[in-house]
Scaffold this motif. Structure first.
Motif, mmCIF file in Angstrom:
data_model
loop_
_atom_site.group_PDB
_atom_site.id
_atom_site.type_symbol
_atom_site.label_atom_id
_atom_site.label_comp_id
_atom_site.label_asym_id
_atom_site.label_seq_id
_atom_site.Cartn_x
_atom_site.Cartn_y
_atom_site.Cartn_z
ATOM 1 N N SER A 160 -73.518 59.333 -111.544
ATOM 2 C CA SER A 160 -72.656 59.178 -110.379
ATOM 3 C C SER A 160 -72.428 60.509 -109.669
ATOM 4 O O SER A 160 -72.553 60.611 -108.443
ATOM 5 N N GLU A 161 -72.110 61.555 -110.424
ATOM 6 C CA GLU A 161 -71.836 62.854 -109.813
ATOM 7 C C GLU A 161 -73.090 63.473 -109.221
ATOM 8 O O GLU A 161 -73.024 64.179 -108.209
ATOM 9 N N THR A 162 -74.254 63.211 -109.847
ATOM 10 C CA THR A 162 -75.499 63.744 -109.296
ATOM 11 C C THR A 162 -75.802 63.126 -107.943
ATOM 12 O O THR A 162 -76.145 63.824 -106.980
ATOM 13 N N VAL A 163 -75.663 61.804 -107.842
ATOM 14 C CA VAL A 163 -75.911 61.135 -106.561
ATOM 15 C C VAL A 163 -74.897 61.590 -105.517
ATOM 16 O O VAL A 163 -75.239 61.827 -104.351
ATOM 17 N N ARG A 164 -73.632 61.746 -105.915
ATOM 18 C CA ARG A 164 -72.618 62.223 -104.981
ATOM 19 C C ARG A 164 -72.943 63.631 -104.479
ATOM 20 O O ARG A 164 -72.637 63.978 -103.328
ATOM 21 N N GLY A 165 -73.560 64.441 -105.331
ATOM 22 C CA GLY A 165 -73.876 65.807 -104.946
ATOM 23 C C GLY A 165 -75.068 65.937 -104.006
ATOM 24 O O GLY A 165 -75.266 66.998 -103.395
ATOM 25 N N TRP A 166 -75.882 64.897 -103.910
ATOM 26 C CA TRP A 166 -77.033 64.946 -102.998
ATOM 27 C C TRP A 166 -76.546 64.870 -101.549
ATOM 28 O O TRP A 166 -75.615 64.139 -101.227
ATOM 29 N N ASP A 167 -77.245 65.582 -100.654
ATOM 30 C CA ASP A 167 -76.969 65.396 -99.230
ATOM 31 C C ASP A 167 -77.701 64.151 -98.745
ATOM 32 O O ASP A 167 -78.558 63.594 -99.426
ATOM 33 N N THR A 168 -77.362 63.715 -97.541
ATOM 34 C CA THR A 168 -77.910 62.459 -97.030
ATOM 35 C C THR A 168 -79.426 62.529 -96.866
ATOM 36 O O THR A 168 -80.135 61.538 -97.120
ATOM 37 N N ASP A 169 -79.950 63.684 -96.477
ATOM 38 C CA ASP A 169 -81.404 63.804 -96.317
ATOM 39 C C ASP A 169 -82.117 63.651 -97.657
ATOM 40 O O ASP A 169 -83.175 63.024 -97.740
ATOM 41 N N THR A 170 -81.535 64.219 -98.711
ATOM 42 C CA THR A 170 -82.147 64.108 -100.040
ATOM 43 C C THR A 170 -82.152 62.659 -100.508
ATOM 44 O O THR A 170 -83.157 62.161 -101.021
ATOM 45 N N VAL A 171 -81.019 61.962 -100.317
ATOM 46 C CA VAL A 171 -80.951 60.558 -100.712
ATOM 47 C C VAL A 171 -81.984 59.737 -99.956
ATOM 48 O O VAL A 171 -82.723 58.927 -100.538
ATOM 49 N N THR A 172 -82.048 59.948 -98.630
ATOM 50 C CA THR A 172 -82.992 59.190 -97.812
ATOM 51 C C THR A 172 -84.422 59.443 -98.248
ATOM 52 O O THR A 172 -85.214 58.502 -98.425
ATOM 53 N N HIS A 173 -84.755 60.709 -98.427
ATOM 54 C CA HIS A 173 -86.132 61.064 -98.784
ATOM 55 C C HIS A 173 -86.514 60.485 -100.139
ATOM 56 O O HIS A 173 -87.598 59.896 -100.298
ATOM 57 N N ARG A 174 -85.638 60.621 -101.141
ATOM 58 C CA ARG A 174 -85.989 60.179 -102.487
ATOM 59 C C ARG A 174 -86.066 58.657 -102.592
ATOM 60 O O ARG A 174 -86.979 58.117 -103.225
ATOM 61 N N GLU A 230 -86.637 56.552 -100.112
ATOM 62 C CA GLU A 230 -87.758 56.079 -99.300
ATOM 63 C C GLU A 230 -89.076 56.290 -100.026
ATOM 64 O O GLU A 230 -89.956 55.419 -100.029
ATOM 65 N N ASN A 231 -89.206 57.439 -100.689
ATOM 66 C CA ASN A 231 -90.424 57.691 -101.472
ATOM 67 C C ASN A 231 -90.499 56.791 -102.692
ATOM 68 O O ASN A 231 -91.587 56.415 -103.132
ATOM 69 N N ALA A 232 -89.332 56.469 -103.270
ATOM 70 C CA ALA A 232 -89.336 55.607 -104.459
ATOM 71 C C ALA A 232 -89.816 54.203 -104.099
ATOM 72 O O ALA A 232 -90.584 53.589 -104.841
ATOM 73 N N VAL A 233 -89.380 53.681 -102.949
ATOM 74 C CA VAL A 233 -89.847 52.362 -102.520
ATOM 75 C C VAL A 233 -91.313 52.425 -102.132
ATOM 76 O O VAL A 233 -92.103 51.525 -102.433
ATOM 77 N N GLY A 234 -91.702 53.520 -101.435
ATOM 78 C CA GLY A 234 -93.119 53.759 -101.161
ATOM 79 C C GLY A 234 -93.679 52.944 -100.016
ATOM 80 O O GLY A 234 -92.997 52.647 -99.034
ATOM 81 N N LYS A 235 -94.941 52.559 -100.174
ATOM 82 C CA LYS A 235 -95.695 51.936 -99.085
ATOM 83 C C LYS A 235 -95.182 50.553 -98.721
ATOM 84 O O LYS A 235 -95.483 50.047 -97.632
ATOM 85 N N ASP A 236 -94.433 49.929 -99.616
ATOM 86 C CA ASP A 236 -93.981 48.568 -99.342
ATOM 87 C C ASP A 236 -93.143 48.488 -98.073
ATOM 88 O O ASP A 236 -93.130 47.456 -97.386
ATOM 89 N N LEU A 237 -92.408 49.575 -97.752
ATOM 90 C CA LEU A 237 -91.631 49.579 -96.513
ATOM 91 C C LEU A 237 -92.529 49.399 -95.294
ATOM 92 O O LEU A 237 -92.198 48.671 -94.353
ATOM 93 N N GLN A 238 -93.674 50.069 -95.308
ATOM 94 C CA GLN A 238 -94.591 49.960 -94.167
ATOM 95 C C GLN A 238 -95.330 48.628 -94.176
ATOM 96 O O GLN A 238 -95.685 48.109 -93.108
ATOM 97 N N TYR A 239 -95.561 48.069 -95.367
ATOM 98 C CA TYR A 239 -96.172 46.740 -95.421
ATOM 99 C C TYR A 239 -95.239 45.692 -94.830
ATOM 100 O O TYR A 239 -95.686 44.670 -94.289
ATOM 101 N N ILE A 240 -93.920 45.923 -94.938
ATOM 102 C CA ILE A 240 -92.973 45.014 -94.291
ATOM 103 C C ILE A 240 -93.211 45.021 -92.784
ATOM 104 O O ILE A 240 -93.241 43.956 -92.130
ATOM 105 N N ARG A 241 -93.408 46.193 -92.208
ATOM 106 C CA ARG A 241 -93.663 46.287 -90.760
ATOM 107 C C ARG A 241 -94.984 45.620 -90.399
ATOM 108 O O ARG A 241 -95.069 44.889 -89.390
ATOM 109 N N ILE A 242 -96.019 45.859 -91.230
ATOM 110 C CA ILE A 242 -97.323 45.252 -90.954
ATOM 111 C C ILE A 242 -97.237 43.734 -91.047
ATOM 112 O O ILE A 242 -97.726 42.997 -90.162
#
Length: 402
Positions: free
Chosen positions: A354-368, A370-382
């Protein structure tokens, strides 16, 4: 994949423009236009949905967008709580560990440590060991090792230990090779120094014995008698002289354990040895020798595994795989340790997440994320683009039919 999804959306826009320009030439272009038009709508809608999860689309502060960055603290708390309730409870850990054969896995790795995972583990362990050994304060740590060793030896009374070891050795006849070796050494020493015996007899013999040469004969007889005595003692385990030696060893074992004077004498000798400068220098060098040896082994783990230690570890691996009783004992120990760790440190692990996630900035959360979900996000668009196009064709056909 992001470029592919965006490129497909742009392709649908170009197709829509072309189909609109050519719509009057043939009715089929109306179908193409309907497909491209609906595909653009589906692609844009899914682009908006995917983007809204992680950021504001086009950097516009549209309500209910950038969902994950705005709720990262709540997500961290929920994730931690999820781990606590479904993964870090003793019952779950015990059930999961009950299905795992840790002993067999360790046995397979020890017998075949050169596989891909084993190689990575060995290399990682090697680098970690080197960094730790090089980062330590060698003088301070060496002093701690020496002080700990000296203190431990000072606190341990050696005399009873020596007495019990000697008593066990005599009882199990493990002292016999030592007596045999001592007898052979005495015989060799007598043969190499017989001139000393002859000189002693010659010096102590009277003038008549020396004049008649009987001193030489007497010396030969003494040397032959001693040689025969030692040889018989070495060959005959029931020899009276050998029995005397064994009796003396048993008596010494009892004295070392129960005679206060002997025990005190051994303790004095121990203290004198510990305070001897030469002994202190030797103890001081123990840690450095051990550190150098460990560093050498860490730099070449494969060479270490090819040596005696590697053979011992491989034998341990075979035993872990072939001995069901030992395997059950180890698995039970590991299972209890894991359950105990979950019970004792589960809350601490949850707080850490909990404290580790709270310590992340918004860009770090978004980047990590988004990378964890990976290509599936773009397959949703396709998929949204293609499915939207097909839905558009279906609606166009129904519209024409009506």
């Amino acid at each position: 994949m992001r470029r592919v999804a965006t490129g497909l959306l742009l392709a649908m826009a170009a197709t829509f423009l072309v189909a609109r320009l050519l719509a009057e030439r043939h009715p089929a272009w109306d179908v193409v236009r309907a497909f491209a038009e609906a595909a653009m709508v589906g692609g844009l809608a899914d682009w908006f949905a995917v983007t809204a999860l992680f950021r504001h689309p086009l950097h516009l502060p549209i309500p209910h967008t950038a969902i994950i960055p705005r709720n990262k603290d709540r997500i961290g708390d929920q994730l931690a709580q999820f781990l606590r309730e479904y993964f870090l409870t003793p019952a779950v850990v015990a059930r999961r560990m009950g299905r795992m054969d840790i002993a067999a896995a360790a046995g397979r790795w020890l017998t075949q440590p050169q596989g891909a995972a084993g190689g990575r583990l060995a290399r990682g362990t090697s680098r970690l060991a080197q960094e730790v050994l090089q980062a330590l304060d060698q003088e301070r740590l060496g002093g701690m090792v020496r002080a700990m060793l000296v203190t431990r030896v000072r606190e341990t009374e050696l005399s009873p230990m020596l007495g019990r070891a000697l008593e066990a050795a005599v009882a199990e006849d493990r002292h016999r090779p030592v007596i045999d070796h001592a007898a052979r050494w005495a015989r060799d020493a007598l043969a190499a120094n017989d001139h000393l015996v002859r000189a002693m007899v010659h010096d102590r013999a009277g003038s008549i014995l020396r004049w008649t040469g009987l001193d030489e004969t007497l010396a030969n007889k003494i040397i032959q008698g001693l040689d025969r005595l030692v040889a018989e003692m070495a060959e005959n385990h029931e020899h009276p002289l050998r029995q005397k030696v064994e009796e003396g060893l048993r008596s010494l074992a009892q004295q070392l354990q129960h005679d206060a004077a002997v025990r005190a004498r051994v303790e004095r000798v121990k203290i004198e040895l510990l305070e001897n400068p030469a002994m202190q220098d030797w103890i001081n060098g123990l840690w450095e020798q051990a550190r150098v040896a460990m560093l050498r082994a860490a730099r070449d783990p494969e060479k270490l595994m090819r040596g005696k230690l590697g053979e011992a570890l491989r034998q341990l691996g075979i035993t872990l795989q072939d001995d069901p009783r030992l395997a059950r004992t180890i698995n039970r120990f590991v299972r209890r340790a894991a359950v105990g760790a979950a019970a004792d440190y589960g809350d601490a692990i949850v707080r850490l997440v909990s404290e580790t996630v709270r310590g992340w900035d918004t860009d770090t959360v978004t980047h990590r994320l988004e990378n964890a979900v990976g290509k599936d996000l773009q397959y949703i668009r396709i998929n949204g683009t293609l499915v939207g196009g097909l839905v558009g064709v279906a609606i166009h056909i129904v519209d024409v039919a009506l």
